[in-house]
Write a protein that holds these residues in place. Structure first.
Motif, PDB file in Angstrom:
ATOM      1  N   MET A 127     -11.506 122.059  78.052  1.00  0.00           N
ATOM      2  CA  MET A 127     -12.754 122.140  77.297  1.00  0.00           C
ATOM      3  C   MET A 127     -12.495 122.634  75.878  1.00  0.00           C
ATOM      4  N   ALA A 128     -11.590 123.616  75.758  1.00  0.00           N
ATOM      5  CA  ALA A 128     -11.316 124.196  74.446  1.00  0.00           C
ATOM      6  C   ALA A 128     -10.799 123.145  73.470  1.00  0.00           C
ATOM      7  N   LEU A 129      -9.816 122.355  73.901  1.00  0.00           N
ATOM      8  CA  LEU A 129      -9.268 121.352  72.994  1.00  0.00           C
ATOM      9  C   LEU A 129     -10.250 120.205  72.785  1.00  0.00           C
ATOM     10  N   MET A 130     -10.971 119.827  73.839  1.00  0.00           N
ATOM     11  CA  MET A 130     -11.933 118.733  73.697  1.00  0.00           C
ATOM     12  C   MET A 130     -12.999 119.088  72.663  1.00  0.00           C
ATOM     13  N   LEU A 131     -13.377 120.358  72.598  1.00  0.00           N
ATOM     14  CA  LEU A 131     -14.355 120.773  71.593  1.00  0.00           C
ATOM     15  C   LEU A 131     -13.765 120.704  70.189  1.00  0.00           C
ATOM     16  N   VAL A 132     -12.485 121.017  70.053  1.00  0.00           N
ATOM     17  CA  VAL A 132     -11.829 120.883  68.751  1.00  0.00           C
ATOM     18  C   VAL A 132     -11.814 119.413  68.327  1.00  0.00           C
ATOM     19  N   LEU A 133     -11.558 118.523  69.275  1.00  0.00           N
ATOM     20  CA  LEU A 133     -11.522 117.090  68.954  1.00  0.00           C
ATOM     21  C   LEU A 133     -12.879 116.587  68.472  1.00  0.00           C
ATOM     22  N   GLU A 134     -13.947 117.271  68.892  1.00  0.00           N
ATOM     23  CA  GLU A 134     -15.287 116.892  68.447  1.00  0.00           C
ATOM     24  C   GLU A 134     -15.456 117.047  66.938  1.00  0.00           C
ATOM     25  N   THR A 135     -14.608 117.860  66.313  1.00  0.00           N
ATOM     26  CA  THR A 135     -14.731 118.106  64.877  1.00  0.00           C
ATOM     27  C   THR A 135     -14.010 117.048  64.048  1.00  0.00           C
ATOM     28  N   LEU A 136     -13.321 116.121  64.703  1.00  0.00           N
ATOM     29  CA  LEU A 136     -12.618 115.043  64.001  1.00  0.00           C
ATOM     30  C   LEU A 136     -13.538 113.837  63.829  1.00  0.00           C
ATOM     31  N   SER A 137     -13.209 112.999  62.853  1.00  0.00           N
ATOM     32  CA  SER A 137     -13.915 111.727  62.722  1.00  0.00           C
ATOM     33  C   SER A 137     -13.470 110.822  63.870  1.00  0.00           C
ATOM     34  N   PRO A 138     -14.239 109.761  64.189  1.00  0.00           N
ATOM     35  CA  PRO A 138     -13.831 108.871  65.284  1.00  0.00           C
ATOM     36  C   PRO A 138     -12.407 108.336  65.137  1.00  0.00           C
ATOM     37  N   THR A 139     -12.047 107.877  63.941  1.00  0.00           N
ATOM     38  CA  THR A 139     -10.704 107.331  63.749  1.00  0.00           C
ATOM     39  C   THR A 139      -9.654 108.420  63.873  1.00  0.00           C
ATOM     40  N   GLU A 140      -9.914 109.601  63.308  1.00  0.00           N
ATOM     41  CA  GLU A 140      -8.970 110.707  63.428  1.00  0.00           C
ATOM     42  C   GLU A 140      -8.766 111.085  64.895  1.00  0.00           C
ATOM     43  N   ARG A 141      -9.838 111.095  65.640  1.00  0.00           N
ATOM     44  CA  ARG A 141      -9.737 111.459  67.059  1.00  0.00           C
ATOM     45  C   ARG A 141      -8.918 110.429  67.822  1.00  0.00           C
ATOM     46  N   ALA A 142      -9.165 109.157  67.558  1.00  0.00           N
ATOM     47  CA  ALA A 142      -8.413 108.102  68.241  1.00  0.00           C
ATOM     48  C   ALA A 142      -6.929 108.208  67.926  1.00  0.00           C
ATOM     49  N   VAL A 143      -6.612 108.400  66.651  1.00  0.00           N
ATOM     50  CA  VAL A 143      -5.210 108.488  66.237  1.00  0.00           C
ATOM     51  C   VAL A 143      -4.557 109.721  66.853  1.00  0.00           C
ATOM     52  N   PHE A 144      -5.244 110.855  66.813  1.00  0.00           N
ATOM     53  CA  PHE A 144      -4.673 112.083  67.376  1.00  0.00           C
ATOM     54  C   PHE A 144      -4.414 111.925  68.870  1.00  0.00           C
ATOM     55  N   VAL A 161      -6.529 100.646  65.869  1.00  0.00           N
ATOM     56  CA  VAL A 161      -7.595 101.175  65.001  1.00  0.00           C
ATOM     57  C   VAL A 161      -7.787 100.351  63.736  1.00  0.00           C
ATOM     58  N   ALA A 162      -7.071  99.213  63.652  1.00  0.00           N
ATOM     59  CA  ALA A 162      -7.202  98.298  62.512  1.00  0.00           C
ATOM     60  C   ALA A 162      -6.861  98.978  61.183  1.00  0.00           C
ATOM     61  N   LYS A 163      -5.746  99.707  61.166  1.00  0.00           N
ATOM     62  CA  LYS A 163      -5.227 100.334  59.954  1.00  0.00           C
ATOM     63  C   LYS A 163      -3.754  99.982  59.803  1.00  0.00           C
ATOM     64  N   THR A 164      -3.191 100.233  58.639  1.00  0.00           N
ATOM     65  CA  THR A 164      -1.763 100.014  58.462  1.00  0.00           C
ATOM     66  C   THR A 164      -0.990 101.186  59.068  1.00  0.00           C
ATOM     67  N   PRO A 165       0.251 100.977  59.483  1.00  0.00           N
ATOM     68  CA  PRO A 165       1.048 102.085  60.029  1.00  0.00           C
ATOM     69  C   PRO A 165       1.154 103.262  59.060  1.00  0.00           C
ATOM     70  N   ALA A 166       1.272 102.966  57.767  1.00  0.00           N
ATOM     71  CA  ALA A 166       1.365 104.049  56.778  1.00  0.00           C
ATOM     72  C   ALA A 166       0.086 104.882  56.762  1.00  0.00           C
ATOM     73  N   THR A 167      -1.048 104.205  56.825  1.00  0.00           N
ATOM     74  CA  THR A 167      -2.332 104.917  56.854  1.00  0.00           C
ATOM     75  C   THR A 167      -2.470 105.734  58.126  1.00  0.00           C
ATOM     76  N   VAL A 168      -2.024 105.164  59.234  1.00  0.00           N
ATOM     77  CA  VAL A 168      -2.104 105.872  60.519  1.00  0.00           C
ATOM     78  C   VAL A 168      -1.263 107.147  60.473  1.00  0.00           C
ATOM     79  N   ARG A 169      -0.097 107.090  59.846  1.00  0.00           N
ATOM     80  CA  ARG A 169       0.740 108.283  59.720  1.00  0.00           C
ATOM     81  C   ARG A 169       0.008 109.376  58.947  1.00  0.00           C
ATOM     82  N   GLN A 170      -0.678 108.996  57.888  1.00  0.00           N
ATOM     83  CA  GLN A 170      -1.427 109.962  57.093  1.00  0.00           C
ATOM     84  C   GLN A 170      -2.573 110.564  57.910  1.00  0.00           C
ATOM     85  N   ILE A 171      -3.279 109.704  58.634  1.00  0.00           N
ATOM     86  CA  ILE A 171      -4.388 110.178  59.465  1.00  0.00           C
ATOM     87  C   ILE A 171      -3.870 111.114  60.552  1.00  0.00           C
ATOM     88  N   ALA A 172      -2.744 110.755  61.167  1.00  0.00           N
ATOM     89  CA  ALA A 172      -2.168 111.574  62.235  1.00  0.00           C
ATOM     90  C   ALA A 172      -1.788 112.954  61.708  1.00  0.00           C
TER      91      ALA A 172
END
Length: 316
Positions: A127-144, A161-172
């Motif tokens: 529950m603790a981590l799931m609540l932290v994930l709630e604070t991410l944007s949808p794409t950030e949450r998916a990538v994480f 997520v329909a992004k480039t690998p470079a962008t995904v690395r930044q989001i991650a």
């Protein structure tokens, strides 16, 4: 007559034609082999078992239209479909949560002992981590979730997520930094967690204020979710004194017969509470350094449908 098995219901349906049967059989067997993984991915992204089941249904309907013989990595392809469906649903859920009455907590899942024994899995669905994930944007949450929890490669995540690998690395990187700054500090042993929960359980049932203060960490947080159906605190309560007094005072005013039962929810210790013999809710418990730092009390009846049977979860 030939049959194929519906992967979402388990029922058999008649089919004609050997080629079609072989293709459908392979699709069904592959989906069933990865079903628990797909559910875990969707649940960690959504925090809702009901919505995760809907994602599985949508994934299955998309999967049966695919020529599976042409798919090089069927597991990765299924995860990609489930991720896209989850992202679509996440954006819809955001509007639902904005209209939700009081704090929103993930839907608790009764889990098998092997989930609790898998430290990585138990932490990822806590529950603790799931609540932290709630604070991410949808794409950030998916990538994480895909990268940090399921160790999916950047190329595969980019396709999902329909992004480039470079962008995904930044989001991650951004998502990891955000989560690390907010996630619980440490994971304790199962024995330490059980001891703290047992102490809390005794103090709760005896309504002993001092015993509660002894087991609660000074910075403990209590979050309760009634969904507008059951009474719950309108905002999180912070601090051992405030939490203990609210628990003891609330039980005293209610003058009810409270009983509790130890259980495992989302791979972590929890208590199933009954008031006058009827299920009232589930308290998921976070333990750090032998004391309780988080109490997550789900009372909303709509979120208590998955505590009667175990939900299989997996990272593989």
């Amino acid at each position: 007559m030939n049959e194929r098995r519906d992967a979402t219901t388990g029922t058999a349906e008649p089919m004609a034609g050997g080629g079609r049967m072989d293709c459908a059989t392979e699709a069904t067997e592959t989906f069933l082999a990865h079903r628990n993984l797909l559910f875990t991915v969707a649940y960690e992204m959504l925090g809702s078992a009901a919505d995760a089941e809907d994602v599985l249904q949508e994934t299955w309907l998309r999967w049966v239209k695919v020529d599976v013989g042409q798919v090089h990595d069927q597991r990765a392809y299924l995860v990609r479909i489930a991720t896209r469906r989850s992202l679509d649903r996440l954006r819809t859920m955001k509007r639902r949560k904005e209209a939700y009455v009081g704090p929103w907590l993930p839907e608790p899942l009764l889990t098998a002992p092997d989930v609790a024994e898998d430290v990585e899995l138990a932490e990822s669905v806590s529950m603790a981590l799931m609540l932290v994930l709630e604070t991410l944007s949808p794409t950030e949450r998916a990538v994480f979730v895909l990268r940090e929890v399921f160790d999916v490669g950047y190329e595969e995540i980019a396709a999902a997520v329909a992004k480039t690998p470079a962008t995904v690395r930044q989001i991650a990187h951004r998502a990891r930094r955000h989560v690390d700054a907010r996630r619980p500090r440490e994971v304790v042993s199962p024995g330490q967690a059980r001891a703290a929960v047992e102490s809390f359980q005794r103090a709760l049932e005896t309504r002993d204020l001092q015993s509660l203060l002894d087991v609660l960490a000074p910075e403990v947080v209590l979050v309760s979710d009634g969904g507008g159906v059951k009474q719950a605190a309108p905002r999180p309560i912070i601090g051992a004194g405030k939490v203990a007094r609210m628990i003891v005072g609330g039980l005293g005013k209610a003058q009810v017969a409270l009983t509790s039962e130890s259980t495992v929810v989302n791979g972590n210790p929890a208590l199933l509470l009954r008031v006058d013999g009827e299920i009232d809710g589930v308290i998921a418990i976070r333990v750090e350094d032998a004391r309780i730092t988080g109490l997550y009390y789900v009372r909303n009846p709509e979120k208590l449908t998955r505590i009667a049977f175990e939900t299989p979860l997996t990272l593989k």
